[in-house]
Design a protein around this motif. Structure first.
Motif, mmCIF file in Angstrom:
data_model
loop_
_atom_site.group_PDB
_atom_site.id
_atom_site.type_symbol
_atom_site.label_atom_id
_atom_site.label_comp_id
_atom_site.label_asym_id
_atom_site.label_seq_id
_atom_site.Cartn_x
_atom_site.Cartn_y
_atom_site.Cartn_z
ATOM 1 N N ILE A 92 0.861 -1.190 0.000
ATOM 2 C CA ILE A 92 0.000 0.000 0.000
ATOM 3 C C ILE A 92 0.894 1.234 0.000
ATOM 4 N N LYS A 93 0.595 2.158 -0.924
ATOM 5 C CA LYS A 93 1.286 3.446 -0.958
ATOM 6 C C LYS A 93 0.246 4.513 -0.599
ATOM 7 N N ASN A 94 0.601 5.420 0.303
ATOM 8 C CA ASN A 94 -0.329 6.476 0.717
ATOM 9 C C ASN A 94 0.121 7.839 0.190
ATOM 10 N N LEU A 95 -0.808 8.575 -0.363
ATOM 11 C CA LEU A 95 -0.578 9.939 -0.830
ATOM 12 C C LEU A 95 -1.674 10.809 -0.224
ATOM 13 N N ILE A 96 -1.387 12.070 0.001
ATOM 14 C CA ILE A 96 -2.434 12.929 0.556
ATOM 15 C C ILE A 96 -2.424 14.273 -0.162
ATOM 16 N N GLN A 97 -3.597 14.707 -0.575
ATOM 17 C CA GLN A 97 -3.748 15.968 -1.304
ATOM 18 C C GLN A 97 -4.455 16.952 -0.376
ATOM 19 N N THR A 98 -3.703 17.925 0.143
ATOM 20 C CA THR A 98 -4.226 18.836 1.162
ATOM 21 C C THR A 98 -4.132 20.288 0.699
ATOM 22 N N ASN A 99 -4.967 21.142 1.297
ATOM 23 C CA ASN A 99 -4.831 22.571 0.959
ATOM 24 C C ASN A 99 -3.616 23.196 1.648
ATOM 25 N N GLY A 100 -2.994 22.477 2.568
ATOM 26 C CA GLY A 100 -1.731 22.906 3.163
ATOM 27 C C GLY A 100 -1.855 23.741 4.425
ATOM 28 N N SER A 101 -3.016 24.307 4.682
ATOM 29 C CA SER A 101 -3.132 25.269 5.780
ATOM 30 C C SER A 101 -3.049 24.616 7.158
ATOM 31 N N LEU A 102 -3.372 23.320 7.238
ATOM 32 C CA LEU A 102 -3.395 22.656 8.545
ATOM 33 C C LEU A 102 -2.148 21.811 8.789
ATOM 34 N N LEU A 103 -1.197 21.881 7.858
ATOM 35 C CA LEU A 103 0.043 21.123 8.059
ATOM 36 C C LEU A 103 0.774 21.682 9.286
ATOM 37 N N ASN A 104 1.142 20.797 10.195
ATOM 38 C CA ASN A 104 1.924 21.199 11.370
ATOM 39 C C ASN A 104 3.008 20.148 11.597
ATOM 40 N N ASP A 105 3.813 20.360 12.621
ATOM 41 C CA ASP A 105 4.930 19.432 12.848
ATOM 42 C C ASP A 105 4.458 17.997 13.031
ATOM 43 N N GLU A 106 3.356 17.829 13.754
ATOM 44 C CA GLU A 106 2.903 16.458 14.039
ATOM 45 C C GLU A 106 2.494 15.736 12.750
ATOM 46 N N PHE A 107 1.736 16.434 11.907
ATOM 47 C CA PHE A 107 1.336 15.828 10.630
ATOM 48 C C PHE A 107 2.575 15.523 9.775
ATOM 49 N N VAL A 108 3.421 16.522 9.616
ATOM 50 C CA VAL A 108 4.552 16.358 8.689
ATOM 51 C C VAL A 108 5.516 15.281 9.183
ATOM 52 N N ASP A 109 5.756 15.249 10.490
ATOM 53 C CA ASP A 109 6.645 14.212 11.035
ATOM 54 C C ASP A 109 6.058 12.818 10.790
ATOM 55 N N PHE A 110 4.735 12.719 10.956
ATOM 56 C CA PHE A 110 4.105 11.417 10.699
ATOM 57 C C PHE A 110 4.196 11.052 9.215
ATOM 58 N N PHE A 111 3.944 12.019 8.341
ATOM 59 C CA PHE A 111 4.007 11.731 6.900
ATOM 60 C C PHE A 111 5.409 11.281 6.504
ATOM 61 N N LYS A 112 6.400 11.887 7.117
ATOM 62 C CA LYS A 112 7.787 11.478 6.831
ATOM 63 C C LYS A 112 8.029 10.041 7.320
ATOM 64 N N TYR A 113 7.597 9.777 8.549
ATOM 65 C CA TYR A 113 7.778 8.443 9.141
ATOM 66 C C TYR A 113 7.062 7.365 8.317
ATOM 67 N N ALA A 114 5.811 7.674 7.919
ATOM 68 C CA ALA A 114 4.972 6.662 7.249
ATOM 69 C C ALA A 114 5.101 6.722 5.730
ATOM 70 N N ASP A 115 5.963 7.598 5.242
ATOM 71 C CA ASP A 115 6.211 7.730 3.801
ATOM 72 C C ASP A 115 4.942 8.080 3.020
ATOM 73 N N PHE A 116 4.128 8.965 3.588
ATOM 74 C CA PHE A 116 3.007 9.534 2.830
ATOM 75 C C PHE A 116 3.573 10.621 1.917
ATOM 76 N N LYS A 117 3.264 10.559 0.621
ATOM 77 C CA LYS A 117 3.648 11.643 -0.283
ATOM 78 C C LYS A 117 2.599 12.748 -0.170
ATOM 79 N N VAL A 118 3.051 13.991 -0.211
ATOM 80 C CA VAL A 118 2.155 15.119 0.061
ATOM 81 C C VAL A 118 2.021 16.027 -1.156
#
Lengths: 371, 61
Positions: A92-118
């Motif tokens: 399974i590959k995860n990608l997320i399409q966001t408007n960007g305004s709610l990105l914070n350290d917790e989200f971004v750190d998790f996306f990096k850890y879990a290899d979600f493409k943004v």
């Protein structure tokens, strides 16, 4: 996990865990009356099983609405569930399409850890962006989006962007291109406005002519391709090169039968052929609680997409349709109410394919690859 | 337009490094790679910065 030679085990699911959004962009294809419910973790787990039971290689695009409104714990829980369910040969590959305004350290750190493409959306410099990507009270969103993009870039290295081209920026695409490059983003798309949902209400203000879109894209193509700069990719223009180079490359909108590889799931677990059809009840294929992937793919609803380029009169006579395959069925449906019609941007496809073909064949000849 | 004729079919793939244009060179390298691997169709309505996925296509230059 190793590669195999089969593509028949692949599927991309465009998942809309919520239709809610903290923005009210003028062109959004979700309308004002969007359902405010959110996907439960139980439905997300059921959907994961539904997908993994039907295919080996799954790409999930978390879309919306604004998918970050689900909160980071939702993604942490479903990521853990995915890991539990992955057996030998499954991916399974995860990608997320966001408007960007709610990105914070917790989200971004998790996306990096879990290899979600943004992927995010930004329509150009502040003056352009704030004309069309706004909060519900009308305030521009530029400052919050840039903060999110800068944070994601600093921690993830690269993200993708989409800039929507409307009447506000169609003659300013060069500014948009320069702006994205200045932000050191290597991966951009310049997507044309579609008159759907809220966009339909603002059609007069935003609508663009496909011929003009083609002409303006050709100018940007010449600038980008002529720069010989491979580290910046304008995906929607690269798509034309790719499609002319090999039948195996090209985006969903240029495929003969996109249904083989795509479907969409909404917050209730309802399944549709694509995210762009997920607001049309007549296209519902099933539900993850009651249907299997084979059930939804063999649904009679899908029959109307079968051999669309051959059955569409204008396409059957066109010398470009073997490359574009009539374009996106959703675009055709949005503007004509019919699946068996060419994409609204047919004219721009025609112009771009012919222009790009000449460019790449000239280059291949100059470099001695063809006579 | 040359119907259903693809550039990759018309060239000797060993000649790809001779190309001057790096953007076209990248497309041909991807095509050569994709023929022997899975088919990846990008979704038109999303863009998620997947350059890293292509790092195994080798040197773009």
């Amino acid at each position: 996990m190793g590669k195999d030679n089969s593509s028949s085990h692949e599927l991309t699911a465009i998942v809309k865990p919520t239709e809610s959004c903290n923005f009210a962009c003028k062109y959004c294809y979700v309308d004002q009356e969007a359902d405010k419910e959110k996907m439960t973790i139980e439905t997300a787990e059921k959907m994961t099983e539904f997908l993994l039971n039907g295919r080996d290689r799954i790409t999930i695009i978390w879309h919306g609405g604004e998918p970050l409104l689900m909160g980071v714990d939702f993604y942490k829980r479903i990521y853990d569930f995915q890991r539990e369910k992955l057996t030998e040969g499954k991916m399974i590959k995860n990608l997320i399409q966001t408007n960007g305004s709610l990105l914070n350290d917790e989200f971004v750190d998790f996306f990096k850890y879990a290899d979600f493409k943004v992927g995010t959306s930004i329509d150009g410099p502040k003056e352009i962006h704030d004309m069309q990507r706004v909060y519900k009270d009308g305030r521009g969103t530029y400052d919050d989006v840039c903060r999110g993009i800068d944070l994601a870039m600093s921690k993830l290295g690269n993200i993708g962007t989409i800039s929507v081209i409307t009447k506000n920026n169609i003659y300013r695409m060069q500014e948009v291109y320069d702006f994205i490059k200045e932000k050191k983003i290597k991966d951009m798309k310049l997507n044309p406005f579609f008159a759907d949902g809220r966009g339909k209400e603002n059609e007069d203000e935003l609508s663009i002519n496909p011929r003009v879109f083609g002409e303006e894209c050709i100018k940007i193509f010449d600038e980008w391709y002529g720069s010989n700069e491979p580290f910046v990719e304008i995906k929607n223009l690269q798509d034309y090169i790719n499609r002319l180079v090999s039948p195996h490359l090209g985006p969903c909108i240029f495929q003969h039968n996109c249904r083989e590889k795509f479907l969409s799931v909404n917050h209730k677990g309802d399944v549709y052929p694509c995210g762009r059809f997920s607001y049309e009840q007549e296209f519902k294929l099933g539900n993850v609680y009651t249907s299997s992937l084979d059930d939804v793919q063999s649904s009679p609803v899908n029959d109307q997409f079968e051999d669309r380029p051959e059955k569409t009169r204008k396409c059957s006579k066109c010398d470009v349709s073997s490359y574009c395959n009539g374009g996106c069925p959703s675009s055709a449906y949005t503007y004509t109410g019919k699946i068996l019609a060419p994409d609204y941007f047919c004219k721009s496809f025609n112009m771009l394919f012919k222009h790009v073909e000449k460019k790449i064949y000239d280059d291949a000849q100059k470099s001695g690859l063809i006579k | 337009m040359e119907k259903t004729k693809y550039l990759l079919d018309k060239i000797n793939i060993d000649d790809i490094p001779k190309l001057d244009n790096a953007i076209l060179k990248r497309a041909l390298r991807r095509a050569k790679y994709e023929e022997n691997a899975h088919i990846d169709w990008p979704q038109a309505h999303c863009n998620y910065g997947d350059h890293s996925d292509h790092s195994n296509y080798g040197d773009w230059n």
